[in-house]
Design an enzyme around this catalytic site. Structure first.
Site, PDB file in Angstrom:
ATOM      1  CB  CYS A  74       8.235  16.281  27.685  1.00  0.00           C
ATOM      2  SG  CYS A  74       9.442  15.194  26.902  1.00  0.00           S
ATOM      3  CB  CYS A 218      12.806  17.536  21.413  1.00  0.00           C
ATOM      4  SG  CYS A 218      11.773  18.768  22.232  1.00  0.00           S
TER       5      CYS A 218
END
Length: 274
Positions: A74, A218
């Site tokens: 991530c 993101c």
């Protein structure tokens, strides 16, 4: 259990330092993440992020999504843990190596709470992404609910389906996102990015994250967007990716690592009762 609430452009995490005291070693992390990430009955977050000891890097990062699934990587979380680690353990050390399920990731902590991350080279082979197509996964047609999209698949350690559209105003993210995420073409599901090109140096993106749903930002997704856009000839090497939570800055030269730069913010710290 002590924790920090952190976010990268509104993609928010409950960060727990397990480097010295492994309080969660015998806990079911999937169940714990679901409880902690609940925005009404828990702390509220897109994911639970753990810092753990590592034998081959400065530390290891694990990410458990709000649905209890584990993510390989991530981009927003790695910026958060990099800032935390430097401030907590070694303010003089700005360049780190972090072990993840996607391999060793190398963040560099800059001034003004900004972090630059070597995201590694993108993975473009279908079987390694993975995506169930034989050909190069570029501009592949995909139909959901009678709507035809064309996606380009990229892995940044986790799978992404990047879809360029004329206007994001027409995209119903909550409608199409989960159906593309779980489409049979993606054996391990996929993250989904809808992209509107503003110029060769700027794009606007909506993100549907695998395991977390619609998020404000993101990092791996922004990276995948620029890779896909470069492959298709739409974008230049340096691109501002405008997400609902703010902008990330991505650089990618063909054949090299992707570099992502963005903020990492500490919101508050507290204690969660296990």
């Amino acid at each position: 259990m002590e924790f920090l609430k952190m976010h990268g452009l509104g993609n928010d995490f409950v960060v727990v330092d397990e480097i010295k005291n492994q309080n969660l070693v015998n806990k079911n992390l999937s169940d714990l993440a679901k409880k902690i990430c609940d925005r009404r009955f828990g702390i509220g977050a897109d994911g639970l992020v753990l810092l753990l000891p590592s034998e081959k890097a400065d530390f290891k990062m694990r990410i458990i999504n709000s649905d209890g699934s584990e993510a390989e990587m991530c981009g927003n979380a790695i910026r958060c843990v990099a800032r935390y680690y430097v401030e907590k353990y070694n303010p003089a050390k700005k360049q780190l190596e972090v072990e993840t399920l996607a391999g060793i990731i190398k963040p560099e902590v800059l001034e003004n709470n900004m972090v630059r991350v070597d995201m590694g080279r993108p993975i473009l082979k279908p079987q390694e992404i993975p995506v169930a197509v034989e050909e190069e996964p570029v501009n592949i047609p995909l139909e959901v609910l009678g709507q035809k999209f064309y996606f380009t698949a990229v892995s940044m350690g986790n799978p992404h389906a990047v879809i360029f559209v004329d206007s994001l105003a027409k995209i119903e993210l909550e409608k199409y996102g989960p159906l593309i995420e779980t489409h049979p073409l993606f054996p391990r599901k996929t993250n989904v990015e809808f992209v509107e090109i503003l110029s060769p140096a700027k794009v606007k993106v909506f993100v549907w994250e695998r395991g977390a749903g619609a998020t404000l930002a993101c990092g791996t997704g922004a990276s995948a967007v620029v890779v896909a856009g470069r492959i298709l000839g739409h974008l230049q090497e340096d691109v501002e990716v405008v997400l609902p939570g703010g902008s990330l800055f991505i650089n990618w030269v063909f054949g090299e690592s992707v570099y992502m730069t963005g903020p990492a913010e500490i919101v508050f710290k507290g204690e969660y009762f296990l």
